[in-house]
Design a protein around this motif. Structure first.
Motif, PDB file in Angstrom:
ATOM      1  N   THR A 195      22.895 -99.882   5.119  1.00  0.00           N
ATOM      2  CA  THR A 195      22.120-101.108   4.956  1.00  0.00           C
ATOM      3  C   THR A 195      20.905-100.923   4.055  1.00  0.00           C
ATOM      4  OG1 THR A 195      20.894-100.554   6.986  1.00  0.00           O
ATOM      5  CG2 THR A 195      22.838-101.983   7.185  1.00  0.00           C
ATOM      6  N   HIS A 196      20.467 -99.687   3.858  1.00  0.00           N
ATOM      7  CA  HIS A 196      19.304 -99.407   3.000  1.00  0.00           C
ATOM      8  C   HIS A 196      19.661 -98.254   2.070  1.00  0.00           C
ATOM      9  CE1 HIS A 196      17.456-101.466   6.458  1.00  0.00           C
ATOM     10  NE2 HIS A 196      16.595-101.948   5.536  1.00  0.00           N
ATOM     11  N   PRO A 197      20.330 -98.517   0.945  1.00  0.00           N
ATOM     12  CA  PRO A 197      20.740 -97.436   0.042  1.00  0.00           C
ATOM     13  C   PRO A 197      19.564 -96.756  -0.652  1.00  0.00           C
ATOM     14  CG  PRO A 197      21.192 -99.566  -0.938  1.00  0.00           C
ATOM     15  CD  PRO A 197      20.738 -99.844   0.465  1.00  0.00           C
ATOM     16  N   GLN A 198      18.421 -97.423  -0.709  1.00  0.00           N
ATOM     17  CA  GLN A 198      17.236 -96.819  -1.316  1.00  0.00           C
ATOM     18  C   GLN A 198      16.261 -96.407  -0.209  1.00  0.00           C
ATOM     19  OE1 GLN A 198      15.647 -99.628  -4.111  1.00  0.00           O
ATOM     20  NE2 GLN A 198      17.193 -99.202  -5.671  1.00  0.00           N
ATOM     21  N   GLN A 199      15.815 -95.130  -0.289  1.00  0.00           N
ATOM     22  CA  GLN A 199      14.927 -94.600   0.739  1.00  0.00           C
ATOM     23  C   GLN A 199      13.707 -93.948   0.091  1.00  0.00           C
ATOM     24  OE1 GLN A 199      15.505 -94.963   4.053  1.00  0.00           O
ATOM     25  NE2 GLN A 199      17.432 -96.029   3.640  1.00  0.00           N
ATOM     26  N   VAL A 200      12.669 -93.821   0.869  1.00  0.00           N
ATOM     27  CA  VAL A 200      11.455 -93.096   0.446  1.00  0.00           C
ATOM     28  C   VAL A 200      11.125 -92.084   1.538  1.00  0.00           C
ATOM     29  CG1 VAL A 200       9.003 -93.225  -0.113  1.00  0.00           C
ATOM     30  CG2 VAL A 200      10.553 -95.024  -0.879  1.00  0.00           C
ATOM     31  N   SER A 201      10.956 -90.857   1.147  1.00  0.00           N
ATOM     32  CA  SER A 201      10.590 -89.801   2.102  1.00  0.00           C
ATOM     33  C   SER A 201       9.326 -89.083   1.620  1.00  0.00           C
ATOM     34  CB  SER A 201      11.721 -88.777   2.267  1.00  0.00           C
ATOM     35  OG  SER A 201      11.982 -88.115   1.050  1.00  0.00           O
ATOM     36  N   SER A 202       8.672 -88.422   2.525  1.00  0.00           N
ATOM     37  CA  SER A 202       7.445 -87.692   2.169  1.00  0.00           C
ATOM     38  C   SER A 202       7.263 -86.529   3.134  1.00  0.00           C
ATOM     39  CB  SER A 202       6.224 -88.614   2.212  1.00  0.00           C
ATOM     40  OG  SER A 202       6.007 -89.092   3.521  1.00  0.00           O
ATOM     41  N   GLY A 203       6.461 -85.617   2.740  1.00  0.00           N
ATOM     42  CA  GLY A 203       6.126 -84.468   3.587  1.00  0.00           C
ATOM     43  C   GLY A 203       4.960 -83.704   2.979  1.00  0.00           C
ATOM     44  N   GLY A 204       4.217 -83.034   3.821  1.00  0.00           N
ATOM     45  CA  GLY A 204       3.062 -82.282   3.333  1.00  0.00           C
ATOM     46  C   GLY A 204       2.645 -81.215   4.319  1.00  0.00           C
ATOM     47  N   LEU A 205       1.837 -80.303   3.880  1.00  0.00           N
ATOM     48  CA  LEU A 205       1.344 -79.231   4.754  1.00  0.00           C
ATOM     49  C   LEU A 205       0.108 -78.588   4.135  1.00  0.00           C
ATOM     50  CD1 LEU A 205       2.293 -76.473   3.146  1.00  0.00           C
ATOM     51  CD2 LEU A 205       4.453 -76.919   4.259  1.00  0.00           C
ATOM     52  N   THR A 206      -0.616 -77.861   4.973  1.00  0.00           N
ATOM     53  CA  THR A 206      -1.780 -77.084   4.543  1.00  0.00           C
ATOM     54  C   THR A 206      -1.416 -75.608   4.616  1.00  0.00           C
ATOM     55  OG1 THR A 206      -3.302 -78.757   5.404  1.00  0.00           O
ATOM     56  CG2 THR A 206      -4.204 -76.558   5.009  1.00  0.00           C
ATOM     57  N   VAL A 207      -1.737 -74.859   3.578  1.00  0.00           N
ATOM     58  CA  VAL A 207      -1.332 -73.453   3.538  1.00  0.00           C
ATOM     59  C   VAL A 207      -2.357 -72.647   2.741  1.00  0.00           C
ATOM     60  CG1 VAL A 207       0.078 -73.836   1.469  1.00  0.00           C
ATOM     61  CG2 VAL A 207       0.563 -71.881   2.930  1.00  0.00           C
ATOM     62  N   TYR A 208      -2.525 -71.399   3.148  1.00  0.00           N
ATOM     63  CA  TYR A 208      -3.402 -70.479   2.395  1.00  0.00           C
ATOM     64  C   TYR A 208      -2.595 -69.849   1.266  1.00  0.00           C
ATOM     65  CZ  TYR A 208      -6.279 -66.440   1.235  1.00  0.00           C
ATOM     66  OH  TYR A 208      -7.026 -65.514   0.569  1.00  0.00           O
ATOM     67  N   VAL A 209      -3.122 -69.923   0.054  1.00  0.00           N
ATOM     68  CA  VAL A 209      -2.440 -69.400  -1.117  1.00  0.00           C
ATOM     69  C   VAL A 209      -3.368 -68.417  -1.822  1.00  0.00           C
ATOM     70  CG1 VAL A 209      -1.200 -69.959  -3.239  1.00  0.00           C
ATOM     71  CG2 VAL A 209      -1.273 -71.612  -1.372  1.00  0.00           C
ATOM     72  N   LYS A 210      -2.819 -67.254  -2.172  1.00  0.00           N
ATOM     73  CA  LYS A 210      -3.586 -66.237  -2.879  1.00  0.00           C
ATOM     74  C   LYS A 210      -3.446 -66.410  -4.394  1.00  0.00           C
ATOM     75  CE  LYS A 210      -2.964 -62.687   0.703  1.00  0.00           C
ATOM     76  NZ  LYS A 210      -2.430 -61.316   0.968  1.00  0.00           N
ATOM     77  N   THR A 211      -4.426 -65.863  -5.106  1.00  0.00           N
ATOM     78  CA  THR A 211      -4.364 -65.890  -6.561  1.00  0.00           C
ATOM     79  C   THR A 211      -3.090 -65.202  -7.051  1.00  0.00           C
ATOM     80  OG1 THR A 211      -6.784 -65.841  -6.718  1.00  0.00           O
ATOM     81  CG2 THR A 211      -5.549 -65.184  -8.681  1.00  0.00           C
ATOM     82  N   GLY A 212      -2.372 -65.860  -7.943  1.00  0.00           N
ATOM     83  CA  GLY A 212      -1.143 -65.308  -8.484  1.00  0.00           C
ATOM     84  C   GLY A 212       0.120 -65.812  -7.801  1.00  0.00           C
ATOM     85  N   GLN A 213      -0.010 -66.456  -6.637  1.00  0.00           N
ATOM     86  CA  GLN A 213       1.166 -67.005  -5.969  1.00  0.00           C
ATOM     87  C   GLN A 213       1.512 -68.382  -6.544  1.00  0.00           C
ATOM     88  OE1 GLN A 213      -0.077 -66.695  -1.754  1.00  0.00           O
ATOM     89  NE2 GLN A 213       1.457 -65.066  -1.537  1.00  0.00           N
TER      90      GLN A 213
END
Length: 244
Positions: A195-213
């Motif tokens: 019934t809804h062929p078009q969808q919208v999804s989302s996701g997110g998170l907080t993470v520690y990232v080091k220089t060079g990653q």
């Protein structure tokens, strides 16, 4: 009583039977002194004498010898060869703290610790499976930490980041994973319904990232992501919360 005789040429002696010598009364007048003879030759050098006994050592305070005046300095000699380096000495005492430096320019100080991007996928072609999803249309990319050619965010400032995506899909399921250097941090799926062929999804998170990653998005076989202008967009964003 007396007898006189002449001996030689000019000596007249009177002999007395008493063995005494007295002037002869018949002596002549003394002659004139002769001319001095020439100087004689120097005699031969004598034999070397024996070595004398050692002299007595001068004792301090005797006052027999006076100290001479200081002589003039001699000429400066040539420089000698450089010697081998000695053993390093121990570390010295730390010096005092230097004065406080001038404050950095406000714009440079602010931008040095800023990292943020928002990029949009500008095609309705489905992304390749299990490879970084490329978002080529830049909305925001402070300090150019997101690379539109590789589809990856390259960390230049170690710290805590927040990453989020919003994706449109149509006529196919969509599963998106947030990746950190090949490690899957989190995955989000949106399944199509008839019934809804078009969808919208989302996701997110907080993470520690080091220089060079690096951080990026991937899809699997469920890769229904698309971008169709007014009908929907797919956007990937990230920003530094605080550096540490």
């Amino acid at each position: 009583m007396f007898g006189c005789g002449v001996l030689g040429v000019s000596l007249v002696l009177c002999l007395s039977p008493m063995v005494s010598l007295e002037p002869c009364p018949c002596g002549g007048t003394p002659g004139t002194p002769g001319i001095p003879g020439p100087p004689g030759y120097d005699g031969r050098n004598g034999l070397k004498g024996e070595q004398g006994n050692p002299g007595m050592a001068m004792q301090s305070g005797m006052g027999m010898v006076q100290k001479g005046q200081k002589g003039d300095p001699g000429a400066r000699g040539k420089a000698g060869k450089i010697g081998k380096s000695g053993i390093p000495g121990p570390a010295g005492v730390p010096g005092p703290t230097g004065p406080q430096g001038d404050p950095a320019e406000a714009e440079h100080a602010k931008s040095a610790l800023v990292s943020a991007f928002s990029v949009r996928r500008a095609t309705d072609v489905k992304p390749d499976r299990n490879t970084p999803v490329r978002f080529t249309n830049v909305i925001t990319n402070i300090n150019d930490h997101y690379n539109t050619l590789t589809g990856k965010f390259g960390c230049q400032i170690s710290g805590t980041y927040y990453f989020v995506y919003h994706a449109s899909s149509t006529l196919k399921n969509l599963c998106v994973s947030i990746m950190l250097d090949g490690q899957r941090l989190a995955g989000f799926c949106d399944h199509m319904v008839s019934t809804h062929p078009q969808q919208v999804s989302s996701g997110g998170l907080t993470v520690y990232v080091k220089t060079g990653q690096h951080v990026w998005l991937e899809t699997d076989n469920n890769n229904g992501m698309y971008a169709a202008g007014e009908r929907g967009d797919s956007v990937f964003s990230g920003f530094l919360i605080y550096a540490h």
